[in-house]
Design a protein around this motif. Structure first.
Motif, PDB file in Angstrom:
ATOM      1  N   LEU A 189     -15.225 -30.446  -8.789  1.00 59.41           N
ATOM      2  CA  LEU A 189     -15.404 -31.123 -10.332  1.00 59.41           C
ATOM      3  C   LEU A 189     -14.264 -30.326 -11.109  1.00 59.41           C
ATOM      4  CD1 LEU A 189     -19.420 -30.822 -10.626  1.00 59.41           C
ATOM      5  CD2 LEU A 189     -17.983 -32.778 -10.232  1.00 59.41           C
ATOM      6  N   LEU A 190     -13.768 -29.148 -11.011  1.00 58.58           N
ATOM      7  CA  LEU A 190     -12.977 -28.572 -11.800  1.00 58.58           C
ATOM      8  C   LEU A 190     -11.562 -29.052 -11.313  1.00 58.58           C
ATOM      9  CD1 LEU A 190     -14.392 -24.780 -11.815  1.00 58.58           C
ATOM     10  CD2 LEU A 190     -14.377 -26.530 -13.858  1.00 58.58           C
ATOM     11  N   PHE A 191     -11.337 -29.418 -10.216  1.00 57.53           N
ATOM     12  CA  PHE A 191     -10.109 -29.857  -9.640  1.00 57.53           C
ATOM     13  C   PHE A 191      -9.988 -31.326 -10.403  1.00 57.53           C
ATOM     14  CE2 PHE A 191      -8.404 -32.948  -6.627  1.00 57.53           C
ATOM     15  CZ  PHE A 191      -7.027 -32.709  -6.755  1.00 57.53           C
ATOM     16  N   GLN A 192     -11.057 -31.873 -10.194  1.00 62.53           N
ATOM     17  CA  GLN A 192     -10.829 -33.450 -10.929  1.00 62.53           C
ATOM     18  C   GLN A 192     -10.618 -33.417 -12.300  1.00 62.53           C
ATOM     19  OE1 GLN A 192     -14.038 -35.666  -7.859  1.00 62.53           O
ATOM     20  NE2 GLN A 192     -14.427 -35.547 -10.100  1.00 62.53           N
ATOM     21  N   LEU A 193     -11.210 -32.468 -13.018  1.00 60.99           N
ATOM     22  CA  LEU A 193     -11.094 -32.011 -14.640  1.00 60.99           C
ATOM     23  C   LEU A 193      -9.513 -31.978 -14.613  1.00 60.99           C
ATOM     24  CD1 LEU A 193     -11.798 -31.881 -17.552  1.00 60.99           C
ATOM     25  CD2 LEU A 193     -12.379 -29.365 -16.968  1.00 60.99           C
ATOM     26  N   ALA A 194      -9.118 -30.958 -14.046  1.00 59.63           N
ATOM     27  CA  ALA A 194      -7.652 -30.782 -14.165  1.00 59.63           C
ATOM     28  C   ALA A 194      -6.763 -31.733 -13.843  1.00 59.63           C
ATOM     29  CB  ALA A 194      -7.196 -29.379 -13.357  1.00 59.63           C
ATOM     30  N   ASP A 195      -7.082 -32.657 -12.813  1.00 59.12           N
ATOM     31  CA  ASP A 195      -6.199 -33.754 -12.339  1.00 59.12           C
ATOM     32  C   ASP A 195      -6.342 -35.073 -13.302  1.00 59.12           C
ATOM     33  OD1 ASP A 195      -4.761 -34.973 -10.204  1.00 59.12           O
ATOM     34  OD2 ASP A 195      -6.323 -36.277 -10.321  1.00 59.12           O
ATOM     35  N   THR A 196      -7.503 -35.059 -13.844  1.00 54.96           N
ATOM     36  CA  THR A 196      -7.220 -36.193 -14.983  1.00 54.96           C
ATOM     37  C   THR A 196      -6.626 -35.809 -16.235  1.00 54.96           C
ATOM     38  OG1 THR A 196      -9.652 -35.398 -15.721  1.00 54.96           O
ATOM     39  CG2 THR A 196      -9.574 -37.188 -14.247  1.00 54.96           C
TER      40      THR A 196
ATOM     41  N   LEU B  47      -8.026 -28.102   0.632  1.00 51.20           N
ATOM     42  CA  LEU B  47      -9.504 -28.442   1.152  1.00 51.20           C
ATOM     43  C   LEU B  47     -10.238 -28.919   0.108  1.00 51.20           C
ATOM     44  CD1 LEU B  47     -11.924 -27.985   3.039  1.00 51.20           C
ATOM     45  CD2 LEU B  47     -12.124 -25.772   2.100  1.00 51.20           C
ATOM     46  N   ILE B  48      -9.821 -28.641  -1.212  1.00 53.12           N
ATOM     47  CA  ILE B  48     -10.782 -29.166  -2.401  1.00 53.12           C
ATOM     48  C   ILE B  48     -10.354 -30.646  -2.822  1.00 53.12           C
ATOM     49  CG2 ILE B  48     -11.018 -28.886  -4.852  1.00 53.12           C
ATOM     50  CD1 ILE B  48     -10.436 -25.764  -4.582  1.00 53.12           C
ATOM     51  N   ARG B  49      -8.861 -30.869  -2.480  1.00 53.82           N
ATOM     52  CA  ARG B  49      -8.668 -32.276  -2.764  1.00 53.82           C
ATOM     53  C   ARG B  49      -9.078 -32.929  -1.668  1.00 53.82           C
ATOM     54  NH1 ARG B  49      -3.624 -31.154  -2.622  1.00 53.82           N
ATOM     55  NH2 ARG B  49      -3.000 -31.211  -4.902  1.00 53.82           N
ATOM     56  N   ALA B  50      -9.330 -32.699  -0.428  1.00 53.62           N
ATOM     57  CA  ALA B  50      -9.983 -33.491   0.608  1.00 53.62           C
ATOM     58  C   ALA B  50     -11.403 -33.723   0.476  1.00 53.62           C
ATOM     59  CB  ALA B  50      -9.535 -32.860   2.097  1.00 53.62           C
ATOM     60  N   LYS B  51     -11.943 -32.792  -0.168  1.00 53.83           N
ATOM     61  CA  LYS B  51     -13.434 -32.726  -0.626  1.00 53.83           C
ATOM     62  C   LYS B  51     -13.717 -33.881  -1.784  1.00 53.83           C
ATOM     63  CE  LYS B  51     -17.780 -31.672  -1.572  1.00 53.83           C
ATOM     64  NZ  LYS B  51     -19.074 -32.147  -0.759  1.00 53.83           N
ATOM     65  N   ALA B  52     -12.669 -33.951  -2.489  1.00 54.18           N
ATOM     66  CA  ALA B  52     -12.626 -34.761  -3.609  1.00 54.18           C
ATOM     67  C   ALA B  52     -12.357 -36.392  -3.206  1.00 54.18           C
ATOM     68  CB  ALA B  52     -11.734 -34.323  -4.932  1.00 54.18           C
ATOM     69  N   GLU B  53     -11.567 -36.196  -2.348  1.00 56.90           N
ATOM     70  CA  GLU B  53     -11.191 -37.561  -1.962  1.00 56.90           C
ATOM     71  C   GLU B  53     -12.276 -38.290  -1.152  1.00 56.90           C
ATOM     72  OE1 GLU B  53      -7.389 -37.164   0.331  1.00 56.90           O
ATOM     73  OE2 GLU B  53      -6.161 -37.144  -1.538  1.00 56.90           O
ATOM     74  N   ARG B  54     -12.922 -37.439  -0.181  1.00 54.53           N
ATOM     75  CA  ARG B  54     -14.157 -37.779   0.749  1.00 54.53           C
ATOM     76  C   ARG B  54     -15.403 -38.196  -0.022  1.00 54.53           C
ATOM     77  NH1 ARG B  54     -16.168 -36.923   5.617  1.00 54.53           N
ATOM     78  NH2 ARG B  54     -18.625 -36.796   5.790  1.00 54.53           N
ATOM     79  N   HIS B  55     -15.518 -37.336  -1.394  1.00 51.46           N
ATOM     80  CA  HIS B  55     -16.611 -37.492  -2.125  1.00 51.46           C
ATOM     81  C   HIS B  55     -16.518 -39.162  -2.668  1.00 51.46           C
ATOM     82  CE1 HIS B  55     -19.672 -37.171  -5.389  1.00 51.46           C
ATOM     83  NE2 HIS B  55     -18.769 -37.522  -6.203  1.00 51.46           N
TER      84      HIS B  55
END
Length: 247
Positions: free
Chosen positions: A184-191, A209-217
């Motif tokens: 979630l924090l990665f997505q916030l920063a990315d947006t 790993l976090i990016r892969a988790k976000a993409e899989r989600h």
């Protein structure tokens, strides 16, 4: 708080240390040649790969023991000192169970070697039964002891297994929760068009790993939206209705 059930850590005696130094000094020299010398080194004292303790066993036993424990540790996949202790304890208890079962089976073989069924060699079909009966009669104390040891070993195995499962479940649940926070924090920063460093939030996960988790989600979210269309395309809706009417 100290665990009263934990096994004390044994310190290596000075004699063992001296033996280890002698072994290093003798490395490369020829081994014992006389029967007496070979008998003295029949049992090898080697350091356990996971616990660091000294285990004394025959070379034949070690050839089977080491791969067995290594395989158990691979299957149980412990993380950290506590999990490693519990997993190794399970492996050793399982090894003892195998030894106990083998000794019980070997008692019948000893009865055969001792001639317990000699009188019935010609009576086909009852010789083995006679040997088993004689062993049960003459070795009853040993069989009872083996049964008692087997029960204790099985209880110890189940105890370690329960503790390890609970510990691993707690770790995995905590890890999954932290990874979700990192996503979630990665997505916030990315947006926001910002670079994200998980270390600043105290995470040990790598950015890939976090990016892969976000993409899989998000792929899973999209996949769930296609369920209706997939059922229609493959006539699964009609099949489901037909199955419901048949039931």
């Amino acid at each position: 708080m100290k665990n009263p059930n934990a096994e004390p850590i044994l310190e290596i005696s000075s004699q063992v240390a001296d033996l280890e130094r002698q072994a290093i000094a003798l490395k490369g020299k020829k081994g014992p040649s006389s029967p007496e010398a070979k008998a003295r080194v029949k049992y090898n004292a080697l350091r356990h790969g996971f616990t660091g303790q000294i285990l004394i066993m025959t070379p034949e036993e070690r050839e089977k023991f080491d791969p067995f424990v290594k395989g158990m540790m691979t299957d149980l996949a412990p993380v950290g000192t506590h999990e490693t202790f519990l997993a190794n304890s399970m492996a050793e208890e399982a090894w003892r169970q195998n030894q106990i079962r083998a000794r019980c089976a070997n008692l019948s073989a000893v009865g055969d070697f001792d001639g317990a069924g000699d009188k019935y060699r010609e009576a086909e079909g009852i010789e083995s039964a006679v040997i088993d009966s004689v062993v049960a009669r003459d070795q009853s104390k040993q069989l009872v002891l083996m049964s008692l040891y087997g029960q204790r070993t099985q209880r110890a195995y189940e105890k370690y297994k329960k503790e390890l499962n609970e510990l691993q479940e707690t770790r995995k649940t905590h890890q999954a929760a932290e990874l979700e926070e990192a996503r979630l924090l990665f997505q916030l920063a990315d947006t926001q068009g910002l670079a994200y460093d998980p270390r600043q939030d105290g995470f040990v996960f790598s950015l890939p790993l976090i990016r892969a988790k976000a993409e899989r989600h998000h792929r899973l979210l999209l996949a769930k939206r296609t369920e209706g269309g997939y059922r229609k395309k493959n006539n699964l809706t009609e099949i489901t209705r037909a199955a419901g009417k048949a039931a």
